[in-house]
Design a protein around this motif. Structure first.
Motif, mmCIF file in Angstrom:
data_model
loop_
_atom_site.group_PDB
_atom_site.id
_atom_site.type_symbol
_atom_site.label_atom_id
_atom_site.label_comp_id
_atom_site.label_asym_id
_atom_site.label_seq_id
_atom_site.Cartn_x
_atom_site.Cartn_y
_atom_site.Cartn_z
ATOM 1 N N LEU A 66 0.858 -1.180 0.000
ATOM 2 C CA LEU A 66 0.000 0.000 0.000
ATOM 3 C C LEU A 66 0.894 1.229 0.000
ATOM 4 O O LEU A 66 1.775 1.364 0.857
ATOM 5 C CB LEU A 66 -0.898 0.037 1.233
ATOM 6 C CG LEU A 66 -1.808 1.271 1.351
ATOM 7 C CD1 LEU A 66 -2.904 1.219 0.288
ATOM 8 C CD2 LEU A 66 -2.414 1.387 2.737
ATOM 9 N N VAL A 67 0.672 2.109 -0.956
ATOM 10 C CA VAL A 67 1.384 3.381 -0.990
ATOM 11 C C VAL A 67 0.686 4.333 -0.027
ATOM 12 O O VAL A 67 -0.496 4.666 -0.205
ATOM 13 C CB VAL A 67 1.408 3.974 -2.408
ATOM 14 C CG1 VAL A 67 2.107 5.330 -2.409
ATOM 15 C CG2 VAL A 67 2.101 3.026 -3.372
ATOM 16 N N ALA A 68 1.391 4.746 1.016
ATOM 17 C CA ALA A 68 0.774 5.609 2.031
ATOM 18 C C ALA A 68 1.854 6.335 2.811
ATOM 19 O O ALA A 68 2.986 5.849 2.941
ATOM 20 C CB ALA A 68 -0.103 4.792 2.985
ATOM 21 N N ASP A 69 1.484 7.489 3.337
ATOM 22 C CA ASP A 69 2.350 8.323 4.167
ATOM 23 C C ASP A 69 1.774 8.318 5.583
ATOM 24 O O ASP A 69 0.625 8.726 5.796
ATOM 25 C CB ASP A 69 2.369 9.749 3.596
ATOM 26 C CG ASP A 69 3.329 10.680 4.318
ATOM 27 O OD1 ASP A 69 3.668 10.410 5.491
ATOM 28 O OD2 ASP A 69 3.718 11.698 3.720
ATOM 29 N N ASP A 75 -4.292 8.820 4.444
ATOM 30 C CA ASP A 75 -3.540 7.640 4.038
ATOM 31 C C ASP A 75 -3.673 6.519 5.060
ATOM 32 O O ASP A 75 -3.798 5.341 4.705
ATOM 33 C CB ASP A 75 -2.064 7.992 3.835
ATOM 34 C CG ASP A 75 -1.805 8.747 2.542
ATOM 35 O OD1 ASP A 75 -2.785 9.226 1.934
ATOM 36 O OD2 ASP A 75 -0.628 8.848 2.150
ATOM 37 N N VAL A 76 -3.646 6.876 6.330
ATOM 38 C CA VAL A 76 -3.777 5.851 7.366
ATOM 39 C C VAL A 76 -5.203 5.294 7.384
ATOM 40 O O VAL A 76 -5.402 4.105 7.654
ATOM 41 C CB VAL A 76 -3.343 6.400 8.732
ATOM 42 C CG1 VAL A 76 -3.574 5.370 9.835
ATOM 43 C CG2 VAL A 76 -1.860 6.785 8.696
ATOM 44 N N ALA A 77 -6.176 6.103 7.040
ATOM 45 C CA ALA A 77 -7.546 5.589 6.915
ATOM 46 C C ALA A 77 -7.616 4.551 5.794
ATOM 47 O O ALA A 77 -8.302 3.518 5.919
ATOM 48 C CB ALA A 77 -8.516 6.739 6.642
ATOM 49 N N ARG A 78 -6.903 4.809 4.702
ATOM 50 C CA ARG A 78 -6.851 3.820 3.618
ATOM 51 C C ARG A 78 -6.132 2.553 4.065
ATOM 52 O O ARG A 78 -6.460 1.436 3.626
ATOM 53 C CB ARG A 78 -6.159 4.405 2.394
ATOM 54 C CG ARG A 78 -6.972 5.463 1.661
ATOM 55 C CD ARG A 78 -6.402 5.796 0.292
ATOM 56 N NE ARG A 78 -5.059 6.358 0.355
ATOM 57 C CZ ARG A 78 -3.947 5.692 0.042
ATOM 58 N NH1 ARG A 78 -4.008 4.420 -0.332
ATOM 59 N NH2 ARG A 78 -2.773 6.297 0.105
ATOM 60 N N LEU A 79 -5.144 2.708 4.943
ATOM 61 C CA LEU A 79 -4.450 1.543 5.487
ATOM 62 C C LEU A 79 -5.412 0.659 6.271
ATOM 63 O O LEU A 79 -5.404 -0.580 6.129
ATOM 64 C CB LEU A 79 -3.292 2.004 6.372
ATOM 65 C CG LEU A 79 -2.563 0.936 7.204
ATOM 66 C CD1 LEU A 79 -2.032 -0.185 6.334
ATOM 67 C CD2 LEU A 79 -1.428 1.595 7.994
ATOM 68 N N VAL A 80 -6.250 1.259 7.080
ATOM 69 C CA VAL A 80 -7.238 0.486 7.838
ATOM 70 C C VAL A 80 -8.184 -0.248 6.888
ATOM 71 O O VAL A 80 -8.506 -1.431 7.084
ATOM 72 C CB VAL A 80 -8.029 1.408 8.792
ATOM 73 C CG1 VAL A 80 -9.146 0.632 9.474
ATOM 74 C CG2 VAL A 80 -7.095 2.021 9.838
ATOM 75 N N VAL A 129 -0.658 5.372 13.260
ATOM 76 C CA VAL A 129 -0.846 4.022 12.731
ATOM 77 C C VAL A 129 -1.287 3.071 13.838
ATOM 78 O O VAL A 129 -2.214 2.266 13.666
ATOM 79 C CB VAL A 129 0.454 3.525 12.065
ATOM 80 C CG1 VAL A 129 0.370 2.040 11.727
ATOM 81 C CG2 VAL A 129 0.744 4.327 10.789
ATOM 82 N N THR A 130 -0.635 3.181 14.995
ATOM 83 C CA THR A 130 -0.970 2.294 16.112
ATOM 84 C C THR A 130 -2.397 2.520 16.595
ATOM 85 O O THR A 130 -3.159 1.564 16.806
ATOM 86 C CB THR A 130 0.032 2.503 17.260
ATOM 87 O OG1 THR A 130 1.356 2.207 16.794
ATOM 88 C CG2 THR A 130 -0.291 1.612 18.436
ATOM 89 N N ARG A 131 -2.763 3.769 16.769
ATOM 90 C CA ARG A 131 -4.124 4.087 17.232
ATOM 91 C C ARG A 131 -5.181 3.508 16.298
ATOM 92 O O ARG A 131 -6.152 2.890 16.743
ATOM 93 C CB ARG A 131 -4.296 5.604 17.333
ATOM 94 C CG ARG A 131 -5.669 6.055 17.804
ATOM 95 C CD ARG A 131 -5.816 7.562 17.710
ATOM 96 N NE ARG A 131 -5.816 8.027 16.313
ATOM 97 C CZ ARG A 131 -5.831 9.305 15.954
ATOM 98 N NH1 ARG A 131 -5.820 10.263 16.876
ATOM 99 N NH2 ARG A 131 -5.833 9.643 14.673
#
Length: 266
Positions: A66-69, A75-80, A129-131
């Motif tokens: 996943l391309v994310a910052d 971006d972290v929402a997309r990670l989830v 990211v952890t949260r």
């Protein structure tokens, strides 16, 4: 650092394999850790900003990408969302490696924009990211939060104040999390490397290859990214009742942050 016991702890069926999100996976310790966990049998979602490097890593290892910052909420929402899609909303390990150092000025010449960037990446990125992935860690029933800090968090040095402060902040995030999660099946692991020679760390920090190379002049066998990935692998594959709270790793040539044996002229 692998063992028969740790290998046996990894489920063999695809549906039950352990899952990990690794940030900072486009280079250095992050890339090495993603590769090592894939070799250990984990399903890995590798996260970084550089799409081309992630594509190469995926071709080599079969990891997801996943391309994310990590400094961007969107971006972290997309990670989830990607974790929900790939792992059914359950993840066993969040491996926070995204970070870095920028500049080496004394406090009276501090580039405060660089300091802000270091804090945003190392501290807020790890916290963000952890949260956001804590629900997925809880859902797994066997969770790990791994934070890659630095010996820079343990002792100041000239020209390092901004990085010292950022990594000390990251260390405190890990320490507080361990207390807050006591009683839950989630380990908080901190790995603090000393001198590691990777392809980019000192180059990014100093902006000049000649200056970057001088950091390692005369140092016999500085740590490599793979050395650090060995420790990441050991910590995550250890029986889950075993928590490596804080592991400090240095090359033999580095006795302390300020004490490095250099063999000039060899």
């Amino acid at each position: 650092m692998t063992s028969d016991a740790s290998a046996a702890a990894i489920p063999s069926t695809s549906a039950d394999r352990l899952t990990a999100v690794v940030t900072g996976a486009s280079s250095g310790i992050g890339r090495a850790s993603a590769r090592r966990l894939r070799a250990d049998g984990w399903r890995v979602l590798a996260v970084a900003r550089r799409e081309d490097r992630l594509a190469t890593l995926a071709a080599e290892t079969g990891c997801e990408t996943l391309v994310a910052d990590v400094t961007e909420d969107e971006d972290v929402a997309r990670l989830v969302e990607r974790v929900d899609e790939l792992f059914d909303g359950r993840v066993n390990a969040v491996v926070n490696i995204a970070g870095g150092a920028f500049g080496q000025e004394a406090v009276d010449a501090a580039d405060l924009d660089a300091w802000q960037r270091m804090y945003s990446t190392n501290v807020l990125g790890t916290a963000r990211v952890t949260r956001e992935l804590l629900p997925a860690l809880r859902a797994s029933g066997r969770g790990d939060i791994l934070v890659l800090s630095s010996t820079a968090a343990q002792g100041a040095y000239e020209g390092g104040a901004g990085y010292n402060a950022a990594k000390a902040g990251e260390h405190m995030v890990a320490s507080a999390l361990r207390l807050e999660l006591a009683g839950e099946p989630i380990r908080v692991i901190e790995i603090a490397p000393g001198m590691v020679r990777t392809e980019e760390f000192s180059l990014v920090r100093l902006g000049d290859k000649e200056r970057a190379d001088k950091v390692y002049d005369g140092v016999e066998n500085p740590l490599s990214a793979d050395d650090c990935a060995d420790v990441v692998s050991y910590a995550l594959n250890a029986p889950h009742h075993v928590n490596l709270d804080l592991v400090t790793i240095r090359p033999l040539a580095q006795a302390a942050q300020h004490k490095v044996a250099r063999h000039v002229g060899l």
